[in-house]
Design a protein around this motif. Sequence first.
Motif, PDB file in Angstrom:
ATOM      1  N   PHE A  99       0.851  -1.189   0.000  1.00  0.00           N
ATOM      2  CA  PHE A  99       0.000   0.000   0.000  1.00  0.00           C
ATOM      3  C   PHE A  99       0.887   1.240   0.000  1.00  0.00           C
ATOM      4  CE2 PHE A  99      -2.254  -3.354   2.215  1.00  0.00           C
ATOM      5  CZ  PHE A  99      -3.517  -3.316   1.652  1.00  0.00           C
ATOM      6  N   TRP A 100       0.578   2.184  -0.881  1.00  0.00           N
ATOM      7  CA  TRP A 100       1.268   3.468  -0.865  1.00  0.00           C
ATOM      8  C   TRP A 100       0.348   4.460  -0.158  1.00  0.00           C
ATOM      9  CZ3 TRP A 100       1.993  -0.261  -4.341  1.00  0.00           C
ATOM     10  CH2 TRP A 100       3.316  -0.571  -4.668  1.00  0.00           C
ATOM     11  N   VAL A 101       0.876   5.061   0.903  1.00  0.00           N
ATOM     12  CA  VAL A 101       0.077   5.870   1.819  1.00  0.00           C
ATOM     13  C   VAL A 101       0.694   7.264   1.921  1.00  0.00           C
ATOM     14  CG1 VAL A 101      -0.828   5.999   4.182  1.00  0.00           C
ATOM     15  CG2 VAL A 101      -0.482   3.764   3.106  1.00  0.00           C
ATOM     16  N   ASN A 102      -0.157   8.307   1.918  1.00  0.00           N
ATOM     17  CA  ASN A 102       0.386   9.666   2.015  1.00  0.00           C
ATOM     18  C   ASN A 102       0.554  10.097   3.476  1.00  0.00           C
ATOM     19  OD1 ASN A 102      -2.154  10.431   2.944  1.00  0.00           O
ATOM     20  ND2 ASN A 102      -2.739  11.485   1.060  1.00  0.00           N
ATOM     21  N   SER A 103       0.927  11.343   3.684  1.00  0.00           N
ATOM     22  CA  SER A 103       1.230  11.836   5.032  1.00  0.00           C
ATOM     23  C   SER A 103       0.004  11.867   5.939  1.00  0.00           C
ATOM     24  CB  SER A 103       1.841  13.238   4.952  1.00  0.00           C
ATOM     25  OG  SER A 103       0.942  14.125   4.301  1.00  0.00           O
ATOM     26  N   LYS A 104      -1.200  11.836   5.343  1.00  0.00           N
ATOM     27  CA  LYS A 104      -2.442  11.830   6.126  1.00  0.00           C
ATOM     28  C   LYS A 104      -2.955  10.407   6.369  1.00  0.00           C
ATOM     29  CE  LYS A 104      -3.897  16.334   4.315  1.00  0.00           C
ATOM     30  NZ  LYS A 104      -4.896  17.053   3.507  1.00  0.00           N
ATOM     31  N   ASN A 105      -2.133   9.434   6.005  1.00  0.00           N
ATOM     32  CA  ASN A 105      -2.497   8.012   6.130  1.00  0.00           C
ATOM     33  C   ASN A 105      -3.719   7.651   5.275  1.00  0.00           C
ATOM     34  OD1 ASN A 105      -0.354   7.753   7.814  1.00  0.00           O
ATOM     35  ND2 ASN A 105      -1.515   7.235   9.654  1.00  0.00           N
ATOM     36  N   HIS A 106      -3.828   8.297   4.114  1.00  0.00           N
ATOM     37  CA  HIS A 106      -4.813   7.904   3.114  1.00  0.00           C
ATOM     38  C   HIS A 106      -4.122   6.982   2.109  1.00  0.00           C
ATOM     39  CE1 HIS A 106      -7.007  12.008   3.817  1.00  0.00           C
ATOM     40  NE2 HIS A 106      -7.172  11.159   4.817  1.00  0.00           N
ATOM     41  N   ILE A 107      -4.794   5.909   1.732  1.00  0.00           N
ATOM     42  CA  ILE A 107      -4.222   4.993   0.738  1.00  0.00           C
ATOM     43  C   ILE A 107      -4.334   5.627  -0.646  1.00  0.00           C
ATOM     44  CG2 ILE A 107      -4.346   2.709  -0.308  1.00  0.00           C
ATOM     45  CD1 ILE A 107      -5.710   1.736   2.268  1.00  0.00           C
ATOM     46  N   LEU A 108      -3.197   5.749  -1.336  1.00  0.00           N
ATOM     47  CA  LEU A 108      -3.178   6.283  -2.698  1.00  0.00           C
ATOM     48  C   LEU A 108      -3.262   5.180  -3.738  1.00  0.00           C
ATOM     49  CD1 LEU A 108      -0.293   8.886  -2.271  1.00  0.00           C
ATOM     50  CD2 LEU A 108      -2.754   9.296  -2.081  1.00  0.00           C
ATOM     51  N   ALA A 109      -2.626   4.048  -3.423  1.00  0.00           N
ATOM     52  CA  ALA A 109      -2.578   2.945  -4.382  1.00  0.00           C
ATOM     53  C   ALA A 109      -2.241   1.660  -3.644  1.00  0.00           C
ATOM     54  CB  ALA A 109      -1.525   3.220  -5.457  1.00  0.00           C
ATOM     55  N   ALA A 110      -2.538   0.551  -4.281  1.00  0.00           N
ATOM     56  CA  ALA A 110      -2.207  -0.759  -3.708  1.00  0.00           C
ATOM     57  C   ALA A 110      -1.844  -1.717  -4.828  1.00  0.00           C
ATOM     58  CB  ALA A 110      -3.386  -1.305  -2.909  1.00  0.00           C
ATOM     59  N   MET A 111      -0.941  -2.631  -4.522  1.00  0.00           N
ATOM     60  CA  MET A 111      -0.546  -3.648  -5.488  1.00  0.00           C
ATOM     61  C   MET A 111      -0.561  -5.009  -4.812  1.00  0.00           C
ATOM     62  SD  MET A 111       2.851  -3.854  -7.900  1.00  0.00           S
ATOM     63  CE  MET A 111       4.007  -4.298  -6.610  1.00  0.00           C
ATOM     64  N   ASN A 112      -1.371  -5.904  -5.332  1.00  0.00           N
ATOM     65  CA  ASN A 112      -1.395  -7.264  -4.797  1.00  0.00           C
ATOM     66  C   ASN A 112      -0.544  -8.174  -5.673  1.00  0.00           C
ATOM     67  OD1 ASN A 112      -3.909  -6.520  -6.354  1.00  0.00           O
ATOM     68  ND2 ASN A 112      -4.152  -8.750  -6.469  1.00  0.00           N
ATOM     69  N   VAL A 113       0.362  -8.886  -5.030  1.00  0.00           N
ATOM     70  CA  VAL A 113       1.317  -9.754  -5.713  1.00  0.00           C
ATOM     71  C   VAL A 113       1.077 -11.193  -5.267  1.00  0.00           C
ATOM     72  CG1 VAL A 113       3.761 -10.319  -5.965  1.00  0.00           C
ATOM     73  CG2 VAL A 113       3.036  -7.916  -5.911  1.00  0.00           C
ATOM     74  N   ASN A 114       0.666 -12.037  -6.208  1.00  0.00           N
ATOM     75  CA  ASN A 114       0.360 -13.446  -5.929  1.00  0.00           C
ATOM     76  C   ASN A 114      -0.647 -13.610  -4.792  1.00  0.00           C
ATOM     77  OD1 ASN A 114       2.000 -14.257  -8.005  1.00  0.00           O
ATOM     78  ND2 ASN A 114       3.724 -14.827  -6.712  1.00  0.00           N
ATOM     79  N   VAL A 115      -1.464 -12.588  -4.596  1.00  0.00           N
ATOM     80  CA  VAL A 115      -2.593 -12.624  -3.651  1.00  0.00           C
ATOM     81  C   VAL A 115      -3.777 -12.082  -4.443  1.00  0.00           C
ATOM     82  CG1 VAL A 115      -3.525 -11.762  -1.477  1.00  0.00           C
ATOM     83  CG2 VAL A 115      -1.073 -12.164  -1.685  1.00  0.00           C
ATOM     84  N   TRP A 116      -4.918 -12.769  -4.379  1.00  0.00           N
ATOM     85  CA  TRP A 116      -5.972 -12.421  -5.332  1.00  0.00           C
ATOM     86  C   TRP A 116      -7.250 -11.931  -4.648  1.00  0.00           C
ATOM     87  CZ3 TRP A 116      -3.441 -11.599  -9.407  1.00  0.00           C
ATOM     88  CH2 TRP A 116      -2.293 -12.360  -9.685  1.00  0.00           C
TER      89      TRP A 116
END
Length: 411
Positions: A363-380
């Motif tokens: 999870f890529w999270v900004n300074s306010k702890n909001h999720i900007l993006a997520a990447m699932n790898v070999n998890v579906w």
Amino acid sequence: MAMSTPENIVIIGGGLAGAKTAEALRDKGYQGSVTLVAEEDHLPYERPPLSKEYLAGKAKFEDAVVHPADWYEEKNVTLKQGTRATKVDTKDHQVTLADGSTLPYDKLVLATGSTVRKLPIPGADADNVFYLRTVENSDALRETFGKDKKLVIIGGGWIGLETAAAARGADTDVTLLEGAKLPLYKILGDEVAQVFADLHSDNGVDLRTDVKVSEIVTENGRAVGVRLEDGTTIDADNVAIGVGVAPATELAEDAGLDVDNGVLVDGSLQTSNPDVYAVGDIANHDHSVLGHRIRVEHWANALNQPAAAAAALLGQDDSGYTNLPYFFSDQYDLGLEYVGHATGSEDKVVIRGDLDKREFVAFWVNSKNHILAAMNVNVWDVPDKIKPLIAEGKKVDLEQLANPNVPYSQL
């Protein structure tokens, strides 16, 4: 105020975005004239397989074709294959083609996609230097694969990595050259980019990072090696270059449309001219959910933006395109999906799962702890659970985010 229904609509671009625009218009009940101008001689096709399963020889070209030829006849869509549009006249509402003929339009959709960035170094125009944009490129590159063949790939982005995986699958000797300290570093940041560096090294790729290429060494018009700035020369039977693409905006610029890193469009994909829309790679879109402009070269945009543009230009719905960016990649035994948009190295990264086993969600999270993006790898079965968290801009507890035992619905 009700808008009048256009009598004829012209779509420029013979890729997924163009074909899906024609499909969306008919699906929404439009009965008028639809003409699709496609520069390639092929039926419109999807491009992701060119660096994935098609390049690996695991899929047929027909699998990538958006619609069979008879679909265009059944839907009364005029498909002009092998035809290049050379000018758009927004004043007279007409498109000029390479043969000098013109097409009138009431509404126009630009779906011109991208062009590959060429590497401005000596030797880059040698016969056996390959870029990857068309099916012919993919066919020619696959012919270079095989045992005892040396392929040097310049560029460690998604295309370069997928090409490396396909080439190694055919037992090709692969050297991958990347200018940054890790492949995908700018997108993913240190921790996650290292996963991909290790993945390729573990699969036999000679990965060289922090390097700068000075020239492609040639003999008799063919590449025989790649020389680095430090003087090192790497022998090559063939060279592939994947250093990104640029939006194909020439027609839009010449037509006087607002262009800045793509064609500027509003939330409903309308350009600065009310009768012209843009979809796919070229659309620099004012995204209401993300709260800023975004232009991404993702398959999902080409797939999904046309329905929103078609609804808007027919006056059926102007609520706009609100899908979050999404893409996927397959390399060796690793499959991934990415949703949202983050700058990568500038954001905090939270890992749920096991990086070493390559089974995790980042999870890529900004300074306010909001999720900007997520990447699932070999998890579906993950993106649909995460999209609401990104769209709502919800503040999350980072410890809970990292804990696989906490359901996404409870974050």
